[in-house]
Write a protein that holds these residues in place. Structure first.
Motif, mmCIF file in Angstrom:
data_model
loop_
_atom_site.group_PDB
_atom_site.id
_atom_site.type_symbol
_atom_site.label_atom_id
_atom_site.label_comp_id
_atom_site.label_asym_id
_atom_site.label_seq_id
_atom_site.Cartn_x
_atom_site.Cartn_y
_atom_site.Cartn_z
ATOM 1 N N GLU A 1 5.830 3.621 -12.970
ATOM 2 C CA GLU A 1 4.682 4.180 -12.242
ATOM 3 C C GLU A 1 4.027 3.112 -11.354
ATOM 4 O OE1 GLU A 1 3.836 7.146 -11.907
ATOM 5 O OE2 GLU A 1 4.710 8.213 -13.605
ATOM 6 N N LEU A 2 4.470 1.873 -11.494
ATOM 7 C CA LEU A 2 3.888 0.776 -10.725
ATOM 8 C C LEU A 2 4.851 0.296 -9.646
ATOM 9 C CD1 LEU A 2 2.310 -1.565 -13.428
ATOM 10 C CD2 LEU A 2 1.103 -0.468 -11.548
ATOM 11 N N PRO A 3 4.297 -0.123 -8.492
ATOM 12 C CA PRO A 3 5.184 -0.799 -7.535
ATOM 13 C C PRO A 3 5.665 -2.117 -8.163
ATOM 14 C CG PRO A 3 2.891 -0.810 -6.766
ATOM 15 C CD PRO A 3 2.901 -0.058 -8.051
ATOM 16 N N ASN B 1 7.482 -0.792 -15.837
ATOM 17 C CA ASN B 1 6.685 0.428 -15.670
ATOM 18 C C ASN B 1 7.021 1.081 -14.332
ATOM 19 O OD1 ASN B 1 4.768 2.397 -15.378
ATOM 20 N ND2 ASN B 1 3.015 1.085 -15.887
ATOM 21 N N MET C 1 -3.235 -10.627 -0.595
ATOM 22 C CA MET C 1 -4.043 -9.594 0.064
ATOM 23 C C MET C 1 -5.401 -9.428 -0.626
ATOM 24 S SD MET C 1 -1.269 -6.782 1.271
ATOM 25 C CE MET C 1 -0.136 -7.235 2.583
ATOM 26 N N GLY C 2 -6.455 -9.389 0.179
ATOM 27 C CA GLY C 2 -7.807 -9.298 -0.366
ATOM 28 C C GLY C 2 -8.459 -10.668 -0.496
ATOM 29 N N LYS C 3 -7.642 -11.705 -0.545
ATOM 30 C CA LYS C 3 -8.171 -13.075 -0.620
ATOM 31 C C LYS C 3 -7.838 -13.844 0.662
ATOM 32 C CE LYS C 3 -6.334 -12.301 -4.290
ATOM 33 N NZ LYS C 3 -5.897 -11.004 -4.899
ATOM 34 N N THR D 1 -9.987 -14.869 3.552
ATOM 35 C CA THR D 1 -10.917 -13.773 3.818
ATOM 36 C C THR D 1 -11.953 -13.620 2.709
ATOM 37 O OG1 THR D 1 -9.302 -12.249 2.858
ATOM 38 C CG2 THR D 1 -9.318 -12.443 5.247
ATOM 39 N N ARG E 1 1.673 -10.874 0.052
ATOM 40 C CA ARG E 1 1.284 -9.690 -0.720
ATOM 41 C C ARG E 1 0.358 -10.074 -1.875
ATOM 42 N NH1 ARG E 1 4.993 -6.289 -4.675
ATOM 43 N NH2 ARG E 1 3.559 -4.563 -5.063
ATOM 44 N N ALA F 1 -5.351 -13.458 4.524
ATOM 45 C CA ALA F 1 -4.570 -12.569 5.390
ATOM 46 C C ALA F 1 -3.760 -13.442 6.341
ATOM 47 C CB ALA F 1 -5.489 -11.651 6.178
ATOM 48 N N ILE F 2 -2.529 -13.048 6.577
ATOM 49 C CA ILE F 2 -1.711 -13.809 7.525
ATOM 50 C C ILE F 2 -2.370 -13.774 8.902
ATOM 51 C CG2 ILE F 2 0.454 -13.835 8.812
ATOM 52 C CD1 ILE F 2 1.992 -13.574 6.447
ATOM 53 N N ARG F 3 -2.533 -14.960 9.468
ATOM 54 C CA ARG F 3 -3.108 -15.059 10.810
ATOM 55 C C ARG F 3 -1.989 -15.009 11.847
ATOM 56 N NH1 ARG F 3 -7.654 -16.830 13.315
ATOM 57 N NH2 ARG F 3 -7.369 -17.977 15.250
ATOM 58 N N ASP G 1 -5.617 -16.902 7.141
ATOM 59 C CA ASP G 1 -7.078 -17.009 7.115
ATOM 60 C C ASP G 1 -7.514 -16.690 5.697
ATOM 61 O OD1 ASP G 1 -7.531 -17.523 9.847
ATOM 62 O OD2 ASP G 1 -7.352 -15.391 10.330
#
Lengths: 388, 189
Positions: free
Chosen positions: A86-88, A84, A176-178, A49, A173, A180-182, A47
């Motif tokens: 400190e980052l994922p 880095n 995300m925020g734009k 979002t 991933r 989403a898996i339906r 979808d």
């Protein structure tokens, strides 16, 4: 009439490509349609979002870049162990050390991208192809909304399941925020044939499936039945195709209690060899009149449907058991065609009304997508012509 | 953050199915079960547990003031608050008796936002796009949560809040959690 050898391949012109190799990402058509069918599937419907068109465009550009990297067997972004700590890490890492495994990522857009709840969400409503219809209901459908529809889709096929899952996971991933898996579906066994030398795969009912399919090598058949041509339009879809996905649950336990004679009558082929009724070999030309009127192969044959022909690319699935101790298994049906209205719709109308197999199957998920043409090169991205 | 005070967390926040052999069940989940899932009253034993809970929490409050917090650990703390929402609260498993998950949910989001606001000046200098994204996602998630307000608190997170609603909440948590995971990198630059 194409030769039997051409009919039985669902693959592309280079069936010799070995299982670990990379399939080219760029081209006139998206890979993953006429491409030789890989062993495994992870199909995801999304979808959208966000309401921000620019954010959606940026995502499609990021997705395309990541897809080009992953299909070549590379890590995305700054890799699975970035600079880095400190980052994922940008890449989730589970495909490290694995071969490209013929990964293809095929992108499509669903009806909801053009219009949802009466809203022209991204100024695309006027660009919706006439062929991208909302599928009608068919007799026997029992569709779960949570396993149906979607504004976007990505079909990931690979010979290694971890490579396919890695691809969908990383695209989800990034999204995300734009988006989403339906819903998503794993498939473990291809149900359409690949190379002329290979054995035709069997479906979960134990029968050979996909003996007759459009060949990836058969340019004339692909142009006629699969690829959208210039005169078909719209322009942004030329070189693309339309995808119908159906999650078809099989009533495994009752099927298993069905006599061999009835099973063979229902399909119209014998179980061991896959030969059509009255014939000796799998590749023998079927004599439809020799089959029962409600047999699956007879009803699905182009001659019973005014020539309707689709490219099938489905996978078997088993999602464990269903809580009643029954196997949650079946066919995740995927078909590509030039126009759904001349392909899946008339075919499924005929099957849903008449097929003897309906006693043992139920369609529980459904989706339709317009699959744009291939990404041409570095400056191009999934859906660029649509958003132009 | 409560996990950084190792011996207190299991005393106050342990769930029944996480008890080890011979471990006595203490903390608020035991009291919640008595209040919502059993007789709706506290037994004498429960009352003793309630007193102990207050003592433990006061001890924890004292220790919080002495904890060493760095910008990176604060950023990671914010990320972990969202992680807790993503894994335990949006599913409704944590407050299975009281169904106050949305109160916790909101508390975690507010805590994460507080940490973020403190780090924002530094993060904004290093990664302006990230700050813009985080502002947007915090606002979107809080707006979504506001739809579930009920008086001073929140609606019960029970069967009245269906799968579609829960998925929207989950998607919004992921939408914030993903950029929030980059905050530590942005303040450590």
């Amino acid at each position: 009439m194409p030769t039997a050898a051409a009919l039985r391949t669902g693959g592309d012109a280079s069936p010799a490509a070995s299982m670990g190799d990379a399939v080219p990402f760029h081209g006139a058509h998206q890979a993953g349609i006429a491409t030789a069918v890989q062993d495994r599937l992870h199909f995801a419907a999304f979808d959208v979002t966000t309401t921000d068109r620019a954010a959606l465009v940026k995502l499609l550009q990021e997705w395309t870049a990541a897809a080009a990297r992953m299909t070549a067997g590379h890590e995305i972004g700054s890799g699975a162990v970035g600079e880095n700590d400190e980052l994922p890490p940008d890449d989730t890492g589970e495909a490290l050390g694995l071969k490209p495994s013929r990964l293809t990522l095929t992108f499509g857009v669903g009806p909801g991208l053009f219009e949802k709840d009466g809203k022209d969400r991204f100024g695309l409503k006027a660009r919706r192809p006439k062929a991208l219809i909302d599928l009608p209901g068919f007799p026997g459908d029992n569709l779960d909304p949570a396993r149906s529809g979607g504004d976007l889709c990505v079909q990931a096929c690979a010979d290694d399941p971890q490579v396919a899952v890695h691809a969908i996971r990383n695209l989800a991933r990034i999204g995300m925020g734009k988006v989403a898996i339906r819903w998503s579906q794993l498939g473990f066994g291809k149900t359409s044939s690949t190379t002329p030398d290979a054995q035709t795969p069997r479906n979960m009912m134990g029968f050979k499936d996909g003996t007759r399919n459009i060949a990836g090598t058969d340019k004339a058949a692909l142009d006629k039945h699969v690829w959208v041509g210039e005169k078909d339009g719209p322009e942004w879809m030329v070189g693309g195709s339309y995808l119908v996905a159906r999650r078809i649950r099989m009533h495994i336990e009752t099927w298993d209690r069905t006599s061999l004679a009835e099973q063979e009558d229902i399909f119209g082929r014998d179980k061991a060899e896959g030969a059509p009724v009255g014939k000796q070999r799998e590749r023998d030309e079927p004599l439809l009149k020799a089959m029962k009127p409600d047999s699956h192969v007879r009803l699905a044959h182009p001659d019973s449907n005014n020539g309707v022909t689709i490219l099938r690319r489905g996978y078997s699935f088993t999602d464990g058991t269903d809580g009643l101790g029954r196997l949650d298994a079946g066919l995740f049906f995927i078909a590509y065609q030039k126009d759904v209205r001349d392909g899946f719709v008339p075919l499924q109308t005929n099957l849903a009304r008449n097929d003897a197999l309906n006693e043992y199957i139920q369609h529980v998920g459904s989706a339709v997508f317009a699959v744009p043409p291939g990404v041409r090169g570095a400056g191009d991205w999934w859906g660029k012509a649509l958003f132009a | 953050m409560a996990e950084s005070f190792g011996d207190i967390d299991p005393k106050v926040d342990v769930r029944e199915d996480s008890l080890e052999k011979d471990q006595k069940w203490t903390g608020w989940h035991k009291l919640e079960k008595s209040l919502w899932a059993e007789n709706a009253t506290l037994t004498d034993d429960d009352k003793k547990l309630a007193d102990q809970l207050m003592t433990d929490l006061k001890d924890w409050q004292k220790r919080v003031g002495t904890a060493e917090i760095t910008p990176t650990s604060m950023a990671n703390g914010a990320k972990e608050l969202l992680d807790e929402v993503a894994t335990g609260k949006v599913t409704g498993e944590e407050e299975r008796y009281s169904h106050t998950d949305l109160v916790d949910f909101n508390g975690n989001v507010e805590g994460a936002q507080k940490a973020y606001e403190l780090l924002k000046p530094v993060a904004g200098k290093n990664d302006a796009a990230l700050v813009k994204e985080l502002d947007q996602q915090f606002a979107d998630l809080k707006k979504l949560l506001d739809g579930y307000r009920d008086g001073d608190g929140f609606k019960a997170y029970d069967d009245s809040i269906g799968k579609d609603d829960r998925k929207k909440l989950s998607d919004a948590v992921n939408a914030l959690g993903e950029p929030l995971s980059k905050l530590a990198g942005a303040v450590a630059k």
